[in-house]
Each structure stands twice: as C-alpha cells, then as structure tokens.
Scaffold this active site. Sequence first.
Site, mmCIF file in Angstrom:
data_model
loop_
_atom_site.group_PDB
_atom_site.id
_atom_site.type_symbol
_atom_site.label_atom_id
_atom_site.label_comp_id
_atom_site.label_asym_id
_atom_site.label_seq_id
_atom_site.Cartn_x
_atom_site.Cartn_y
_atom_site.Cartn_z
ATOM 1 N N GLN A 1 -18.507 4.318 9.253
ATOM 2 C CA GLN A 1 -18.985 5.696 9.308
ATOM 3 C C GLN A 1 -19.748 6.091 8.049
ATOM 4 O OE1 GLN A 1 -16.062 9.231 9.314
ATOM 5 N NE2 GLN A 1 -17.053 9.270 11.311
ATOM 6 N N HIS B 1 -18.380 5.926 4.249
ATOM 7 C CA HIS B 1 -17.190 6.752 4.096
ATOM 8 C C HIS B 1 -15.934 6.117 4.682
ATOM 9 C CE1 HIS B 1 -14.945 10.441 3.718
ATOM 10 N NE2 HIS B 1 -14.761 10.559 5.017
ATOM 11 N N HIS C 1 -20.786 9.271 6.206
ATOM 12 C CA HIS C 1 -20.508 10.708 6.185
ATOM 13 C C HIS C 1 -21.809 11.415 5.861
ATOM 14 C CE1 HIS C 1 -18.826 14.585 5.270
ATOM 15 N NE2 HIS C 1 -17.629 14.181 5.650
ATOM 16 N N ARG D 1 -15.268 7.771 14.052
ATOM 17 C CA ARG D 1 -14.066 8.590 13.882
ATOM 18 C C ARG D 1 -14.425 10.062 13.782
ATOM 19 N NH1 ARG D 1 -11.287 10.784 9.218
ATOM 20 N NH2 ARG D 1 -12.887 9.951 7.850
ATOM 21 N N LEU E 1 -17.875 12.836 -2.189
ATOM 22 C CA LEU E 1 -17.897 13.508 -0.886
ATOM 23 C C LEU E 1 -17.913 15.032 -0.988
ATOM 24 C CD1 LEU E 1 -17.482 12.989 2.289
ATOM 25 C CD2 LEU E 1 -15.196 13.839 1.830
ATOM 26 N N PHE F 1 -14.036 21.668 12.541
ATOM 27 C CA PHE F 1 -14.491 20.381 12.007
ATOM 28 C C PHE F 1 -15.396 19.717 13.031
ATOM 29 C CE2 PHE F 1 -13.484 17.299 8.614
ATOM 30 C CZ PHE F 1 -13.027 18.168 7.641
ATOM 31 N N THR G 1 -16.832 17.731 1.726
ATOM 32 C CA THR G 1 -16.156 17.720 3.028
ATOM 33 C C THR G 1 -16.960 18.409 4.133
ATOM 34 O OG1 THR G 1 -14.223 18.451 4.267
ATOM 35 C CG2 THR G 1 -14.841 19.811 2.398
ATOM 36 N N GLU G 2 -16.758 17.894 5.348
ATOM 37 C CA GLU G 2 -17.315 18.518 6.539
ATOM 38 C C GLU G 2 -16.764 19.927 6.715
ATOM 39 O OE1 GLU G 2 -17.963 15.742 9.947
ATOM 40 O OE2 GLU G 2 -16.229 16.832 10.690
ATOM 41 N N GLY H 1 0.824 -1.196 0.000
ATOM 42 C CA GLY H 1 0.000 0.000 0.000
ATOM 43 C C GLY H 1 0.861 1.250 0.000
ATOM 44 N N LEU I 1 -6.308 11.138 8.537
ATOM 45 C CA LEU I 1 -5.025 11.576 7.978
ATOM 46 C C LEU I 1 -3.995 11.637 9.098
ATOM 47 C CD1 LEU I 1 -6.077 14.357 5.416
ATOM 48 C CD2 LEU I 1 -5.551 11.954 4.989
ATOM 49 N N GLU J 1 -6.052 3.033 7.385
ATOM 50 C CA GLU J 1 -7.468 2.673 7.514
ATOM 51 C C GLU J 1 -7.677 1.173 7.654
ATOM 52 O OE1 GLU J 1 -10.129 4.880 4.976
ATOM 53 O OE2 GLU J 1 -11.802 3.529 5.388
ATOM 54 N N GLY K 1 -1.271 7.285 2.159
ATOM 55 C CA GLY K 1 -0.615 8.102 3.179
ATOM 56 C C GLY K 1 0.079 7.260 4.226
ATOM 57 N N ALA K 2 -0.566 6.206 4.694
ATOM 58 C CA ALA K 2 0.015 5.392 5.766
ATOM 59 C C ALA K 2 1.251 4.646 5.268
ATOM 60 C CB ALA K 2 -1.023 4.407 6.298
ATOM 61 N N ARG L 1 -20.107 12.865 13.325
ATOM 62 C CA ARG L 1 -20.742 12.411 12.084
ATOM 63 C C ARG L 1 -21.884 11.431 12.292
ATOM 64 N NH1 ARG L 1 -15.300 11.916 8.379
ATOM 65 N NH2 ARG L 1 -15.018 14.164 8.285
ATOM 66 N N ASP M 1 -8.490 -5.301 0.532
ATOM 67 C CA ASP M 1 -7.580 -6.421 0.238
ATOM 68 C C ASP M 1 -6.781 -6.859 1.468
ATOM 69 O OD1 ASP M 1 -8.574 -5.897 -2.231
ATOM 70 O OD2 ASP M 1 -6.644 -5.534 -3.208
HETATM 71 C C1 LIG Z 1 -13.468 11.418 -0.089
HETATM 72 C C2 LIG Z 1 -12.753 11.248 1.207
HETATM 73 C C3 LIG Z 1 -12.365 12.367 1.947
HETATM 74 C C4 LIG Z 1 -11.690 12.222 3.161
HETATM 75 N N1 LIG Z 1 -11.303 13.334 3.853
HETATM 76 C C5 LIG Z 1 -10.588 13.182 5.001
HETATM 77 C C6 LIG Z 1 -10.105 14.325 5.727
HETATM 78 O O1 LIG Z 1 -10.322 15.464 5.343
HETATM 79 N N2 LIG Z 1 -9.406 14.114 6.850
HETATM 80 C C7 LIG Z 1 -9.135 12.867 7.316
HETATM 81 O O2 LIG Z 1 -8.479 12.739 8.331
HETATM 82 N N3 LIG Z 1 -9.563 11.771 6.640
HETATM 83 C C8 LIG Z 1 -10.284 11.906 5.502
HETATM 84 N N4 LIG Z 1 -10.718 10.790 4.832
HETATM 85 C C9 LIG Z 1 -10.265 9.478 5.265
HETATM 86 C C10 LIG Z 1 -8.847 9.232 4.821
HETATM 87 O O3 LIG Z 1 -8.590 9.920 3.627
HETATM 88 C C11 LIG Z 1 -8.550 7.756 4.581
HETATM 89 O O4 LIG Z 1 -8.966 7.024 5.680
HETATM 90 C C12 LIG Z 1 -7.057 7.559 4.389
HETATM 91 O O5 LIG Z 1 -6.589 8.385 3.363
HETATM 92 C C13 LIG Z 1 -6.679 6.128 4.106
HETATM 93 O O6 LIG Z 1 -5.280 6.093 3.873
HETATM 94 P P1 LIG Z 1 -4.471 4.745 3.756
HETATM 95 O O7 LIG Z 1 -3.048 5.121 3.566
HETATM 96 O O8 LIG Z 1 -4.818 3.861 4.892
HETATM 97 O O9 LIG Z 1 -5.051 4.054 2.454
HETATM 98 P P2 LIG Z 1 -5.145 4.540 0.921
HETATM 99 O O10 LIG Z 1 -4.712 5.924 0.708
HETATM 100 O O11 LIG Z 1 -6.487 4.151 0.455
HETATM 101 O O12 LIG Z 1 -4.059 3.644 0.233
HETATM 102 C C14 LIG Z 1 -4.202 2.264 0.098
HETATM 103 C C15 LIG Z 1 -3.031 1.762 -0.698
HETATM 104 O O13 LIG Z 1 -3.012 0.348 -0.683
HETATM 105 C C16 LIG Z 1 -2.823 -0.141 -1.979
HETATM 106 N N5 LIG Z 1 -3.402 -1.470 -2.036
HETATM 107 C C17 LIG Z 1 -4.632 -1.860 -1.632
HETATM 108 N N6 LIG Z 1 -4.779 -3.181 -1.831
HETATM 109 C C18 LIG Z 1 -3.614 -3.632 -2.352
HETATM 110 C C19 LIG Z 1 -3.155 -4.889 -2.787
HETATM 111 N N7 LIG Z 1 -3.908 -5.982 -2.730
HETATM 112 N N8 LIG Z 1 -1.905 -4.977 -3.275
HETATM 113 C C20 LIG Z 1 -1.106 -3.895 -3.369
HETATM 114 N N9 LIG Z 1 -1.504 -2.664 -2.978
HETATM 115 C C21 LIG Z 1 -2.745 -2.547 -2.477
HETATM 116 C C22 LIG Z 1 -3.471 0.876 -2.869
HETATM 117 O O14 LIG Z 1 -2.974 0.790 -4.167
HETATM 118 C C23 LIG Z 1 -3.061 2.159 -2.176
HETATM 119 O O15 LIG Z 1 -1.752 2.503 -2.560
HETATM 120 C C24 LIG Z 1 -11.410 10.929 3.635
HETATM 121 C C25 LIG Z 1 -11.802 9.825 2.899
HETATM 122 C C26 LIG Z 1 -12.481 9.960 1.705
HETATM 123 C C27 LIG Z 1 -12.931 8.751 0.975
#
Ligand SMILES: Cc1cc2nc3c(=O)[nH]c(=O)nc-3n(C[C@H](O)[C@H](O)[C@H](O)COP(=O)(O)OP(=O)(O)OC[C@H]3O[C@@H](n4cnc5c(N)ncnc54)[C@H](O)[C@@H]3O)c2cc1C
Lengths: 589, 231
Positions: free
Chosen positions: A242, A355, A244, A400, A254, A121, A256-257, A16, A406, A389, A19-20, A288, A223
């Site tokens: 959640q 969401h 939204h 949440r 979405l 927020f 945003t809030e 993945g 983020l 996430e 961000g994480a 929310r 996944d």
């Molecule tokens: C529209 C929207 C707005 C949001 N706004 C906010 C906000 O303002 N503030 C806030 O705090 N949160 C917000 N959130 C929540 C937050 O954005 C997400 O929870 C967060 O970005 C998830 O990050 P992540 O790094 O866990 O996963 P993701 O950014 O979803 O990354 C997942 C990664 O895993 C990879 N991956 C997945 N499965 C596989 C696999 N089988 N093999 C290889 N790679 C794989 C993908 O390719 C991707 O690179 C929002 C969410 C949404 C949907």
Amino acid sequence: MVSKLPVRRFDALIIGAGGAGMRASLQLAEAGLSVAVLSKVFPTRSHTVAAQGGIGASLGNMSEDHWLWHMYDTIKGSDWLGDQDAIEYMCKMAPQVVYELEHFGMPFDRNPDGTIYQRPFGGHSANFGEKAIQRACAAADRTGHAMLHTLYQRNVRARTQFFVEWMALDLIRDADGEVLGVTALEMETGDVMILEAKVTMFATGGAGRIFAASTNAFINTGDGLGMAARAGVPLQDMEFWQFHPTGVAGAGVLITEGVRGEGGILLNSQGERFMERYAPNLKDLASRDVVSRSMDQEIKEGRGCGPNRDYVLLKLDHLGPEVINKRLPSIREIAIKFANVDPIREPIPVVPTIHYMMGGIPTNVHGQVVLPQGSDPAAVLPGLYAVGECACVSVHGANRLGTNSLLDLLVFGRSAGNHVVGQNLTAQSHKPLPKDAGELSLARLARLDAATSGESVAQVASDLRKSMQSHCGVFRNQQLLAAGVQKVLELEARSQRTAISDRSRIFNTARVEALELDNLVETAKATIFSAEARRESRGAQARSDYPARDDANWLNHTLWYRDGNRLAYKPVNLKPMSVDSFPPKARTY
Amino acid sequence: MRFRIYRYDPEQDAKPRLQEYDIALDPHDRMLLDALIRLKSVDDSLSFRRSCREGVCGSDAMNINGRNGLACTTNLKTLAEPVELRPLPGLPVVRDLIVDMSQFFKQYHSIKPYLVNDEPPPERERLQSPGERERLDGLYECILCACCSTACPSFWWNPDKFVGPAGLLNAYRFIADSRDRDLNDRLDNLEDPYRLFRCHSIMNCVDVCPKGLNPTRAIGNIKTMIVKRAV
Ligand SMILES: Cc1cc2nc3c(=O)[nH]c(=O)nc-3n(C[C@H](O)[C@H](O)[C@H](O)COP(=O)(O)OP(=O)(O)OC[C@H]3O[C@@H](n4cnc5c(N)ncnc54)[C@H](O)[C@@H]3O)c2cc1C
Ligand code: SF4
Ligand code: SF4
Ligand code: FES
C-alpha cells in the site's frame, strides 16, 4: 545435542512486541504459560506506536452501523482478494476487542455521552457504499501510541516476560518440518542462543524499509518474512504494497488519513479538488490505492505543485485551529517539524508513500501458519503462528482499509493467543532439536566475521531501496518489473559480499543491520517476483500494461517460495462463515 | 558539519573518549538523526538507538550540546558547531550513545503503570465524559524517552529511590483517570520522603521534554492530593 549454542526452553515464544505480539502474549501470560516475548526494541518503541488515525469497529457511536457494512467495505477495499471467512471473523469481533482495549485503560477520545469518539476514514461507508461513516475509534491522532502503551501496561500487570533488544535470527525446523524455536542474538552482549519452544509465533511487523520513501520505522525490515523464507515457508500476496496517499513530501513521515476524515482535502497546482473527478461519491475518502493513483496521475499530467511539480497539497486550514489542536495535534507538530508549514495556515506538501504490506506469512484465523501440502491448499505447519502485519490471513487482500490493521492486530493477536492456550502446552514435552539447529545462523554470522573487505551494508541497502522504488512503484509494467527482478537478484548477490568494520560484541548495530539486510532482500525478492508474474491490476497492484482486473484468471493468492523463486497460487475464499458471499463486482467510490 | 561524539566500547576502550567528525551533509539531511545515520554510513561502529525517526518511539534520546533531546526531531539548523553528543547523563553507558535504561524502567514499573479497576466491566465501553478524558491530556502522550529523568538532579543522586519525573507523570496519568479505582494505594505507594518528595521543583524535566509535557505540574498535583488526604 550437537550444536555449540546454549539453549533456553519455553512453552511459547513470541517474536515481536508490537500490537499483535503483545495482544497475543497477554492471552498466554494471563493463562499462566511460560512465554518469552522477544523484541529488537523496548516494547513501546515498536512501530505500532506510530499509528495515528484509528481502529475500525462498527460500534455505531456516531450513527447506525453494522459489522456487515464493515465487512462489505473491507471486501470491496481488498478488491475481492481478501478471504471472506477471515474478514467476517474480524469485522464481527471488532467491537469486542475495542471494548476490551477500553477496559484495559486505552485513553480513547470521547463523545459528549461518554462513548468512544469515532471519525470517518477512507473506504468506510454506511449501507454498502451509500455514504461515508464514522467508524474509526480514535485517541486524537495518537491511536497507535495509546494502544501500544495500553497493551504494554496490561502485560506488565500480567507479568509477561520480555527479552528486550534480542533479535531473532532464524527458525529451527526438524526433519518433519515442525518448528521448534529460533536462534537469537542478545544485542547488549553479542551472545547467540537457541530459544526452544513448543510454539513459536511471529509478530515481527512490516517491511516498508525495502522502499526508499516509506512511512515505516528503521526497524521494519521484514525479519519474520526473511526467517520464514529461509526455512522454506512461502510468502503470500507480496506484490500488494500500500502506498499511503499522504506522506510528507521528501521526508516520508505519515500524515494520517484522519486529516481527510476530519475534512481535509487534496488540491493540485490549479487549486482543484481533483478527487471529485476520480471518486465522485467518497472523493478524498476513497480507498488508498484509488487516491494514490489519482495523485500520481495528477503529478504525471503536470498538475503537481512546487518547483518540480512533484507533490500535491493537503489543505486543512479550513478546519480551524480548534479541531486541528484537539483532533490532530501531532499532525500539526509533524507538519511544522518535517514540512516547515503550520497547517493551521498553510497546506502540507504530500506524495504517495510506501506504508503497509498486505501480504505476508499465510495463516488461518487462529494465526496458525498454513501452506499447501498434497491436495490440501492450507495445511497447518505445526509449531508456527504468525500475527499482525507480517501475517496474511488474508483480511486486507489487494488493498487494506485504513484502521483495519490495528484491528487485525487485536483480533488475530487475541485469537492466536487463545488458540495457543487451547493447545494445553504445559502437558506436552519439547521435541528433540535437530543436529543442525542453529547452523544457518552461525554460518551467516561467520561470513560477516570473516569478511575483511566488501561493500558497506548501508550502500547495498540503499541501492535495494532505490531499485524497489523505481521498479515496483504506484504504476507498474512488464518492462519495469522484469528489469527490477534482475536488479534485485544482483543486489542479493551483492548482499552476500558485504563487510562491516565494527568488531565489537557489545551492542554491535552494524552487525544487526547486516543481518537485517538479508531479510530485506528476501522481502524484496518475494515482492518483485510476485508482482512481475501477476498480469492484472487489482488493488495496490496497478499495471499500465494490464489495466483491468481479471477475475477469470487472477482471483488467486500468490505464494512465493524462496527455493528457485517458485510461484504457486491458491484460490481466494469467497465464502464467509455465516452470511452470503459478496461476489466480485466493479469497484467505484 | 562538525561533531564531537562520546565514544566508549567497554571491550576495547579503557575509558570513554570524544571523537571528532567532519562530514559533508546532503541537502535532505534535516534532523540530527539524519546526520548520525550519514556518519554511521562512514563509520559503522558508531552506536546509537533509533527507530521511528518522527519523535514517537522514544529511542534516540541523547545529550545534545549539553541538553537532553531526541536526535530525530532536533533540526540541524538549531545546533552550534561542533555539535557535542553524549549519552543521557546519570545512567550507565552500554556503548557510545547507548545507555542502560534498566533503572529508569524499574521506576516506571514501580508505580503500577496500568489501569486498576476490578469492577466487572460493562458489555460496552466504560463511559467517560470528554472533560474527564481531557484530564489525561498532557500525561498519556509520554514516550518513555527518559530525557526528563536523566536531566533531573534528584534522579541522578537517587535513581534507585526517587521515582523521577517520567515515572511520576505516569503515576498521575492513572491517578487522574476517572476509570481507575486504586487512588489510595497509588498515593500510599508514593508517600515517601524519597519516592515523591525528592522532587524540588527544579523544572529541568519540563524544560527538556520533547513532547512538551509537564512532569513538575503532575508531581505538584500528587503532592497536593497527599497533603489534602492527610487533613
Ligand atoms: C505511520 C503509520 C501510521 C499508521 N496508522 C494506522 C492507523 O491509524 N490504523 C491502522 O489500523 N493501522 C495503521 N498503521 C498500520 C499499523 O500501525 C501497523 O500495520 C501495525 O502497527 C503493525 O503492528 P505489528 O504488531 O504487526 O508490528 P510492529 O508494531 O511493527 O511490531 C513489530 C515487533 O517485532 C519486533 N521484531 C521485528 N523483528 C524482530 C526480530 N528479528 N527479532 C525480535 N523482534 C523483532 C519489533 O521489535 C517489534 O516489537 C500505520 C502504520 C504506520 C507506519
Ligand atoms: S521538577 Fe522535580 S522531577 Fe523535575 S527536574 Fe526538578 S526535581 Fe526533577
Ligand atoms: S515526560 Fe517527556 S521527557 Fe519524560 S519520558 Fe515522557 S516524553 Fe520523555
Ligand atoms: S527515532 Fe523514535 S523518537 Fe527518535
């Protein structure tokens, strides 16, 4: 080595590049470890890119703030299901990780004095619930985009090794249960490989695509959860999803809030600002779950808008074109494109929309995956980490707060990365792979290759989404949930009888979607079984047959095991690291 | 609705072909991406990239009736039938509408796409005035979709030597950042008959950018800075 699959070796694997994953990979790459980061899409296409509103941190740039206030708001937001040690850790670290991100080049909006701009927020307050506070660090309404690109850029600088458009399929565990890597599919060539590692970290993001109306991207198919479940790892608190409050009606995209943070309000068909009745103090900025339930209630009682009275309106024209164009430019773009309205003049039709997944793979604050073993409710599973996430630390509990995801990515991505660095991996050797390594994935692929007729993947996935939407929505009850369990089990059976017609090895997206369906099914099962069993209302789990929170019986985390759909429970940690506990109390906004 | 879509699977096809589709859409199908997904539910071999479905991830750029754009933000009502879909021009085709973006990303990576500032950071944020921050508007929003670079004749002829509009826009994003300390190296890196000066201000890039960004202006600014630096 018995398996027929080619093997590649790394110290660490991160699955993945959202961000994480990229916050963690940065720590590893900068420490000089051999790390491979896999992603189904080019890193900047991960769904973190869609986050809009902001990152929560008590910088105090707008008015006095304190991490303890942030901690209280997060615990209250979680409806006391969040673990207070992890929440303390996150809120305390928040300013530091935001400053770091700024130093990496994040283009935050600025105040006249040059500091980072912060907006109000939902659920964020000053002085333990007294009044709303500006805590969300924002880059217009593109905070996630700015953050994801900044993290990618910093990883380019650190020369992180990315495997782009590679899909991880299954975990590899040996007889002792230790995790030794994954199997993965390179989409462009169709090659399947074993990627061996001393440490594997899941950062696979959310799974909002188990519901029909979702703010999540197509790739959010759970996944990591599917891989964990198939390898015998339990999933925690999966009943808590959640909604939204403000997804564009009909489109799911979405809003945003932050719109309500900047002063936008919700109106019913009578033009009434109904949140004043449900949450007299924070009103439209209540948390929310509260706002979504209030909207659902308004619609159920006939005060929805439009020809079918099935949405409410988000009004922001009173903010004026200047604020809208400066602080909410993408929202305006989305409203024009997906709702046919220009919010400078007209309100946006919105409905509660799936969401965010509060549950996930259980971990500790170092990102290490934990599961009950003997008398230890949280024994470390060697070799496996989870962040973002897909993980459940648990800082979000039953609901949440906006901006805390983020933040979660930054704080726990960083701490997990540091923990891996501290393992001194280069000095260790790889453990031998088990004889059956890769066989599960090969069997899944072989079934697809052999199937010449069957239902289409799209059909089964669509039915699964519809079932989850109607049986596991904003308000739940026993009858709905029990029927939902049956439906999901039927869909699981159907998912084993699908067939695809695309036979090519090259970039076979039909095959990818079929493999994703297996993960959607595991996530849906975990969700509906956990929801059915929890006989109380808490945070996002609202049961009309059990309307009250029941701390005497349910101040527990759910653990769902794939094997036999078994459920187990473990107590919530009400003990912070250094401060006094915030004991459960009634939750009003 | 009628479609004519570029199909090519190197495993089965000696050369690319255009395939005709005629499909009944649902009233909820609003954008071109909705239609593509409906087509894929009938013919699962049709291959394209997609993720966010809201114009922020940059996955589904393609050539739509002769013009580059994102399928997910292109309203079906704006399209003349049959809708002709082709992969982005100028990049090698992997399969159907999926192109190999390596060359595009290589150019992006060549401009040092990260903030350079080796001064020890303060304990808090580095300060930046709202005015300084505003200079990044219209630059940092790039989604790396490649609509621009693959509409640029200079990039078609010299994809290995000309940085292209996306890369140059991003180069300027760091040049314009008050926190960056690498100005001279950045300009040195671009002061080259090919890397920067292949841009002849044809403006195709501005015309197609789905985020409304203006690479030509950014390129012009870099050129001016290089000229000024010389005197
Ligand atoms: C529209 C929207 C707005 C949001 N706004 C906010 C906000 O303002 N503030 C806030 O705090 N949160 C917000 N959130 C929540 C937050 O954005 C997400 O929870 C967060 O970005 C998830 O990050 P992540 O790094 O866990 O996963 P993701 O950014 O979803 O990354 C997942 C990664 O895993 C990879 N991956 C997945 N499965 C596989 C696999 N089988 N093999 C290889 N790679 C794989 C993908 O390719 C991707 O690179 C929002 C969410 C949404 C949907
Ligand atoms: S203005 Fe320059 S970069 Fe843009 S299309 Fe024309 S030649 Fe290419
Ligand atoms: S400048 Fe515009 S068209 Fe070019 S890559 Fe960035 S977003 Fe896409
Ligand atoms: S699918 Fe993300 S930009 Fe179109």
